[in-house]
Scaffold this motif. Structure first.
Motif, PDB file in Angstrom:
ATOM      1  N   MET A 166       6.064   4.411  71.137  1.00  0.00           N
ATOM      2  CA  MET A 166       6.355   5.588  70.312  1.00  0.00           C
ATOM      3  C   MET A 166       7.308   6.544  71.025  1.00  0.00           C
ATOM      4  O   MET A 166       8.361   6.921  70.484  1.00  0.00           O
ATOM      5  N   ASN A 167       6.980   6.970  72.236  1.00  0.00           N
ATOM      6  CA  ASN A 167       7.823   7.930  72.952  1.00  0.00           C
ATOM      7  C   ASN A 167       9.132   7.321  73.446  1.00  0.00           C
ATOM      8  O   ASN A 167      10.199   7.939  73.296  1.00  0.00           O
ATOM      9  N   PRO A 168       9.106   6.101  74.028  1.00  0.00           N
ATOM     10  CA  PRO A 168      10.387   5.503  74.441  1.00  0.00           C
ATOM     11  C   PRO A 168      11.375   5.339  73.293  1.00  0.00           C
ATOM     12  O   PRO A 168      12.591   5.437  73.506  1.00  0.00           O
ATOM     13  N   GLY A 170      11.559   7.357  70.759  1.00  0.00           N
ATOM     14  CA  GLY A 170      11.890   8.680  70.232  1.00  0.00           C
ATOM     15  C   GLY A 170      11.350   8.938  68.839  1.00  0.00           C
ATOM     16  O   GLY A 170      11.973   9.666  68.053  1.00  0.00           O
ATOM     17  N   ASN A 172       8.723  10.610  66.161  1.00  0.00           N
ATOM     18  CA  ASN A 172       7.713  11.652  65.988  1.00  0.00           C
ATOM     19  C   ASN A 172       6.508  11.042  65.259  1.00  0.00           C
ATOM     20  O   ASN A 172       6.581   9.889  64.796  1.00  0.00           O
ATOM     21  N   PHE A 176       6.422   7.424  63.420  1.00  0.00           N
ATOM     22  CA  PHE A 176       5.584   6.373  63.998  1.00  0.00           C
ATOM     23  C   PHE A 176       4.641   5.802  62.940  1.00  0.00           C
ATOM     24  O   PHE A 176       4.461   4.579  62.831  1.00  0.00           O
ATOM     25  N   ALA A 197      -1.751   8.299  67.034  1.00  0.00           N
ATOM     26  CA  ALA A 197      -0.744   9.371  67.012  1.00  0.00           C
ATOM     27  C   ALA A 197      -1.167  10.545  66.146  1.00  0.00           C
ATOM     28  O   ALA A 197      -0.355  11.447  65.900  1.00  0.00           O
TER      29      ALA A 197
END
Length: 339
Positions: A166-168, A170, A172, A176, A197
């Motif tokens: 999710m974060n790698p 980018g 939100n 997601f 999330a």
């Protein structure tokens, strides 16, 4: 009765484990319990003996009952709230996923209806879709075991892998959730993955996923129509080859849309109408969990690890390729939704 009782006990255990560890979907636990039961020395004899008839009944008939009740989770109003662009993108993901996975199955030279069943399960709604397609194709119960095992494997991988991306990537929480809903196979697996999330991701994932589920009936109907025409051509060829052949002995045509799929559509209509009280909808959800859990335990109890390792390696590699393909298609659709 012994096999049905064992399946229902497995459902209870699955729901209890899920209540303690929400990250583990109850349906996935049911499949794992079935696989364990048929491969452990103590229970393997029971699965092959007194339990077998009930396990086969669960895997086939209770699966159809679960599909009918699945319709109570779907409301056309929720789908329309997504907007036509989002709905069109989701439909595009499903169709490309179906075509791509089917092509991969052929490329990897999987036999019989296996490419079609895997494509249906991966692109629409997991084991439920596999059961519906198997019914319209007249596929043997034993031939659905490998596709169900693969859809369970890849969906379980999604629960552990997608939240890490999710974060790698980018994304939100809203994006997601949309990605999970568009790319993960089974409804329970979608919930387990998206809830990591938060509530926004979970809500988006469920709506997108249920939009995919609505495509079960039209895709099964198209394949049913094609299958019916194929049977008709075979019957005509038989008569042409032998005008005196006894056509009364030819197999009956498969239904274009099986009765339980019509029941699924009827439940969608009832849920959309708003006539059903909330308590009845909740009861339907419980009935779906029990029926599908028992069905998946029955199917899991047909997966013998030794045979799977011997015959299913090529199919497993193909399924992992399909999983990556569907995740990529879903990721692209999410970015288009955000434009």
């Amino acid at each position: 009765m012994p096999g049905l009782a064992a399946a229902l006990v497995a459902v209870v255990v699955s729901l209890l484990v899920h209540s303690v560890v929400p990250m583990l979907p109850a349906m996935t636990i049911a499949v794992v319990l079935g696989i364990a039961a048929v491969n452990l020395p103590g229970t393997a004899v029971l699965c092959e003996g007194p339990w077998r008839a009930g396990l086969n009944f669960s895997g086939k008939h209770l699966m159809r009952v679960g599909i009918v009740f699945l319709g109570l989770k779907l409301s056309l109003g929720d789908v329309m709230n997504l907007g036509w662009v989002s709905v069109a993108l989701i439909v595009g993901v499903v169709l490309l996923s179906f075509a791509g996975t089917y092509a991969l199955g052929k490329l990897f030279r999987l036999e019989g209806d296996t490419p079609l069943l895997i494509a249906t399960g991966f692109s629409i709604c997991g084991a439920s879709a596999i059961g519906a397609m198997a019914a319209v194709k007249g596929t043997k119960h034993s031939d659905t075991v490998l596709p169900v095992a693969l859809v369970t494997l890849c969906g379980t991988l999604a629960i552990g892998v997608l939240p890490l991306l999710m974060n790698p990537l980018g994304l939100n929480p809203l994006q997601f959730g949309q990605w999970v809903g568009a790319g993960v196979h089974d409804v329970g697996q979608v919930v387990a993955t998206a809830q990591t999330a938060g509530a926004v991701a979970l809500s988006a994932a469920i709506i997108v996923k249920l939009t995919r589920v609505m495509l079960l009936a039209p895709i099964v109907g198209v394949v049913g129509g094609m299958e019916r025409r194929r049977h008709s051509r075979l019957a005509q060829a038989a008569v042409a080859a032998d005008p005196h052949a006894d056509v009364s002995q030819t197999p009956r045509f498969p239904p274009v849309i099986p009765l339980f799929v019509l029941g699924f559509l009827a439940m969608i209509v009832l849920r959309t109408s708003g006539w059903l009280p909330a308590g009845l909808v909740e009861a339907g959800a419980t009935a779906q969990d029990v029926a599908l859990g028992a069905a998946l335990f029955g199917l899991g109890a047909s997966v013998r690890i030794r045979e799977l390792l011997r015959t299913g390696v090529r199919a497993t590699i193909m399924a992992l390729c399909s999983w990556v393909l569907i995740a990529a298609l879903a990721f692209g659709a999410v970015h288009l939704m955000s434009v």
